[in-house]
Design a protein around this motif. Sequence first.
Motif, PDB file in Angstrom:
ATOM      1  N   ALA A 282      21.483  43.333  38.687  1.00  0.00           N
ATOM      2  CA  ALA A 282      22.429  42.408  38.284  1.00  0.00           C
ATOM      3  C   ALA A 282      23.420  42.073  39.309  1.00  0.00           C
ATOM      4  O   ALA A 282      24.040  42.533  40.006  1.00  0.00           O
ATOM      5  CB  ALA A 282      23.055  42.713  37.159  1.00  0.00           C
ATOM      6  N   GLU A 283      24.698  41.527  38.909  1.00  0.00           N
ATOM      7  CA  GLU A 283      26.084  41.740  39.684  1.00  0.00           C
ATOM      8  C   GLU A 283      26.604  43.011  39.762  1.00  0.00           C
ATOM      9  O   GLU A 283      26.146  43.827  38.575  1.00  0.00           O
ATOM     10  CB  GLU A 283      26.523  39.999  39.249  1.00  0.00           C
ATOM     11  CG  GLU A 283      26.259  39.005  40.214  1.00  0.00           C
ATOM     12  CD  GLU A 283      26.117  38.698  41.532  1.00  0.00           C
ATOM     13  OE1 GLU A 283      26.862  38.341  42.162  1.00  0.00           O
ATOM     14  OE2 GLU A 283      25.105  38.726  42.142  1.00  0.00           O
ATOM     15  N   PRO A 284      27.806  43.517  39.751  1.00  0.00           N
ATOM     16  CA  PRO A 284      28.295  44.118  39.986  1.00  0.00           C
ATOM     17  C   PRO A 284      28.712  44.880  38.893  1.00  0.00           C
ATOM     18  O   PRO A 284      29.859  43.711  38.192  1.00  0.00           O
ATOM     19  CB  PRO A 284      29.421  43.995  40.894  1.00  0.00           C
ATOM     20  CG  PRO A 284      29.408  43.077  41.896  1.00  0.00           C
ATOM     21  CD  PRO A 284      28.336  42.187  41.060  1.00  0.00           C
ATOM     22  N   ASN A 302      33.187  41.701  42.030  1.00  0.00           N
ATOM     23  CA  ASN A 302      33.315  43.016  42.579  1.00  0.00           C
ATOM     24  C   ASN A 302      33.124  44.542  41.768  1.00  0.00           C
ATOM     25  O   ASN A 302      33.551  43.889  40.368  1.00  0.00           O
ATOM     26  CB  ASN A 302      34.397  43.025  43.344  1.00  0.00           C
ATOM     27  CG  ASN A 302      35.069  42.738  42.763  1.00  0.00           C
ATOM     28  OD1 ASN A 302      35.474  43.893  42.348  1.00  0.00           O
ATOM     29  ND2 ASN A 302      36.540  41.620  42.773  1.00  0.00           N
ATOM     30  N   LEU A 303      32.737  45.608  41.901  1.00  0.00           N
ATOM     31  CA  LEU A 303      33.010  46.115  41.237  1.00  0.00           C
ATOM     32  C   LEU A 303      34.550  46.785  40.602  1.00  0.00           C
ATOM     33  O   LEU A 303      34.846  46.724  38.766  1.00  0.00           O
ATOM     34  CB  LEU A 303      32.412  47.772  41.372  1.00  0.00           C
ATOM     35  CG  LEU A 303      31.488  47.763  41.803  1.00  0.00           C
ATOM     36  CD1 LEU A 303      30.482  48.821  43.018  1.00  0.00           C
ATOM     37  CD2 LEU A 303      30.494  47.915  40.587  1.00  0.00           C
ATOM     38  N   ALA A 304      35.884  46.269  41.338  1.00  0.00           N
ATOM     39  CA  ALA A 304      36.491  46.959  41.346  1.00  0.00           C
ATOM     40  C   ALA A 304      37.510  46.379  39.141  1.00  0.00           C
ATOM     41  O   ALA A 304      37.385  46.467  38.391  1.00  0.00           O
ATOM     42  CB  ALA A 304      37.868  46.290  42.112  1.00  0.00           C
ATOM     43  N   GLU A 305      36.950  44.548  39.898  1.00  0.00           N
ATOM     44  CA  GLU A 305      37.017  43.452  38.513  1.00  0.00           C
ATOM     45  C   GLU A 305      36.062  44.546  37.702  1.00  0.00           C
ATOM     46  O   GLU A 305      36.467  44.039  36.609  1.00  0.00           O
ATOM     47  CB  GLU A 305      36.311  42.257  38.771  1.00  0.00           C
ATOM     48  CG  GLU A 305      37.283  40.628  38.208  1.00  0.00           C
ATOM     49  CD  GLU A 305      37.068  40.248  38.726  1.00  0.00           C
ATOM     50  OE1 GLU A 305      35.726  39.085  38.654  1.00  0.00           O
ATOM     51  OE2 GLU A 305      38.162  39.600  39.127  1.00  0.00           O
ATOM     52  N   ALA A 306      34.488  44.584  37.487  1.00  0.00           N
ATOM     53  CA  ALA A 306      34.080  44.823  36.690  1.00  0.00           C
ATOM     54  C   ALA A 306      34.707  45.932  36.058  1.00  0.00           C
ATOM     55  O   ALA A 306      34.834  46.338  34.201  1.00  0.00           O
ATOM     56  CB  ALA A 306      32.616  45.318  37.247  1.00  0.00           C
ATOM     57  N   PRO A 332      38.861  50.461  45.757  1.00  0.00           N
ATOM     58  CA  PRO A 332      39.313  50.224  45.060  1.00  0.00           C
ATOM     59  C   PRO A 332      39.160  50.115  43.566  1.00  0.00           C
ATOM     60  O   PRO A 332      39.547  50.499  42.873  1.00  0.00           O
ATOM     61  CB  PRO A 332      39.111  48.124  44.868  1.00  0.00           C
ATOM     62  CG  PRO A 332      39.261  47.802  46.742  1.00  0.00           C
ATOM     63  CD  PRO A 332      38.344  49.274  47.479  1.00  0.00           C
ATOM     64  N   THR A 333      37.776  50.521  43.504  1.00  0.00           N
ATOM     65  CA  THR A 333      36.874  50.928  42.059  1.00  0.00           C
ATOM     66  C   THR A 333      37.666  52.403  42.175  1.00  0.00           C
ATOM     67  O   THR A 333      37.188  52.766  41.564  1.00  0.00           O
ATOM     68  CB  THR A 333      35.947  50.529  42.225  1.00  0.00           C
ATOM     69  OG1 THR A 333      35.440  49.336  42.466  1.00  0.00           O
ATOM     70  CG2 THR A 333      34.724  50.546  40.919  1.00  0.00           C
ATOM     71  N   ALA A 334      36.798  53.357  43.258  1.00  0.00           N
ATOM     72  CA  ALA A 334      38.147  54.159  42.737  1.00  0.00           C
ATOM     73  C   ALA A 334      39.048  54.606  42.551  1.00  0.00           C
ATOM     74  O   ALA A 334      39.710  54.914  41.816  1.00  0.00           O
ATOM     75  CB  ALA A 334      37.135  55.346  44.098  1.00  0.00           C
ATOM     76  N   GLU A 335      40.067  53.341  43.219  1.00  0.00           N
ATOM     77  CA  GLU A 335      41.054  53.695  42.259  1.00  0.00           C
ATOM     78  C   GLU A 335      41.427  53.828  41.080  1.00  0.00           C
ATOM     79  O   GLU A 335      41.840  54.069  40.153  1.00  0.00           O
ATOM     80  CB  GLU A 335      42.142  53.185  43.174  1.00  0.00           C
ATOM     81  CG  GLU A 335      42.840  53.236  44.809  1.00  0.00           C
ATOM     82  CD  GLU A 335      44.124  54.481  44.604  1.00  0.00           C
ATOM     83  OE1 GLU A 335      44.090  55.190  43.834  1.00  0.00           O
ATOM     84  OE2 GLU A 335      44.213  54.452  46.135  1.00  0.00           O
ATOM     85  N   ALA A 336      40.745  52.384  40.746  1.00  0.00           N
ATOM     86  CA  ALA A 336      41.434  52.487  38.989  1.00  0.00           C
ATOM     87  C   ALA A 336      40.059  52.961  38.385  1.00  0.00           C
ATOM     88  O   ALA A 336      40.876  53.899  37.553  1.00  0.00           O
ATOM     89  CB  ALA A 336      39.878  50.802  38.884  1.00  0.00           C
ATOM     90  N   ILE A 337      39.106  53.758  39.056  1.00  0.00           N
ATOM     91  CA  ILE A 337      38.491  54.891  37.782  1.00  0.00           C
ATOM     92  C   ILE A 337      39.362  56.420  37.676  1.00  0.00           C
ATOM     93  O   ILE A 337      39.420  56.566  37.247  1.00  0.00           O
ATOM     94  CB  ILE A 337      37.125  55.705  38.200  1.00  0.00           C
ATOM     95  CG1 ILE A 337      36.332  54.020  38.320  1.00  0.00           C
ATOM     96  CG2 ILE A 337      36.900  56.518  37.135  1.00  0.00           C
ATOM     97  CD1 ILE A 337      35.052  54.053  39.396  1.00  0.00           C
TER      98      ILE A 337
END
Length: 539
Positions: A282-284, A302-306, A332-337
């Motif tokens: 699927a998409e991110p 994108n992963l960060a938005e997901a 960016p996703t790592a920052e969010a997590i």
Amino acid sequence: MTTVAIRRALLSVSDKSGIVDLARALAGMGVELVSTGGTASAIRDAGLPVKDISELTGFPEMMDGRVKTLHPVVHGGLLAVRDNAEHVVAMEAHGIGPIDLLVVNLYPFEQTVARGGTREEIIENIDIGGPAMVRSSAKNHDFVTILTDPADYPELLEQMERDGGTAHAFRIRMAGKAYARTAAYDAAIASWFAMADAWSNPLGPDALKATPFPDTLPMAFARKDVLRYGENPHQQAAVYVPRGPSTPGIPQARQVQGKALSYNNYADADAALELIAEFRDAEPTVAILKHANPCAVATSGNLAEAYRNAFDSDRASPFGGIVALNRAIDGPTAEAITGIMTEVVLAPGAGEDALAIFARKPNLRLLLLDSLPDPRRPGLQLKQVAGGMLVQSRDGGSITATDLKVVTKRAPTERELTDCLYAWTVVRHVKSNAIVYARDGATAGIGMGQVNRRDSARTAAIRAREAAEEAGWPEPRTVGSVMASEAFLPFPDALSAAIEAGATAVIQPGGALGDDKVIAAADEAGLAMVFTGMRHFRH
């Protein structure tokens, strides 16, 4: 028993790791070396003296090596009780010399199956002579030392150098290890014969579907690690991996950083892996779980938005949870997590920028996999109960839009249908009773594990309202959402909760005695409802 000196050793190994060094050390201590086939060649090529097994037996190796050690001279030398006068007389009468040390590891049957070998290759890698010698030596451990693992070579040499032989306690331990190895080996072979349909059965994938459960269920697992404790600190725990072929999962993942995985980490991460595998093409997509239950799932560009979409649908539950992603993690996703305390993150890869960000949180466990497993793969699931074991096939059932049956006056819109299938994908991974609200590629609220479906529907709606209040949204995401129930709705009460939450469509298996009442309630409220004809209880 006292220390037993080693004067003659028989070496016959498939895994030749360290065998030349071992042979050199033994020869240096005056031990006579006897060997077979490729092992003898490796020892001889190292410039060490070695006798071929045929010199002992008087028979050449024959039948492509199938017959070489199955001989009284070999097994007599291993099984003879040295302080039994009758045994000694028999040995002298038949020219049988004692064998004090046997070093054997078996044909690579499990590895051959795992790499997808042909049926002929697999059969040829069933070792016969090796297990026979191992059992003979282990039985006679009062006098014979048996090694089946190269990891034990150093301890053997240490004892011989220090004490002039091996201690009885060591021989007992090695005998136990040897029998465990042959038991696991036989179990792997029996498993292949019994359940080869799950492992590329040459007779075809449908060959054993009529009788998927053998009369005896053989299993072979090797201990990978001893864990700090189990589900609770007063419980002990360990993790084992199959000795035969298996789908790579959390035990095979590469742990980049963080503390060692606990029992609960393994259980939670496995649930996260099974869920995110649904979205591998699927998409991110990002899934957040806690105590093996999904808190939120979202798919985006994108992963960060997901991740943000998933987190915003339930900001309370993710603390100390598991995050699973279907793409390699970016910065960016790592920052969010890492914005909150997270126990475990798992994904099929991570970029250098993401790795650097995660490194700031040394306690966070980062697991990377080569790929996500097939969510529809075959296999068996086991659950121990008092007095026995429950075994069932994996829940590989799936549906598509064409499988759905519209049961209300109003059919779902295209958007509602897409949301229904999304919610259905998630709800199968939620503990029963399970309810999932979803809208626009994200869960809006999840209710699980309640003793009635109405309470699950209400719990999911409450979480959605609380998330909206915390985010400052004008209304919860359940408004305009769809509701998925993993089992049929026996009464209209759960439907009433969905209507109150603002849902406009429902997906459920159907098949309840009260279907007519539930359908009538949906029609009265103007909801669309589809039946799947398939349920997904998860206990």
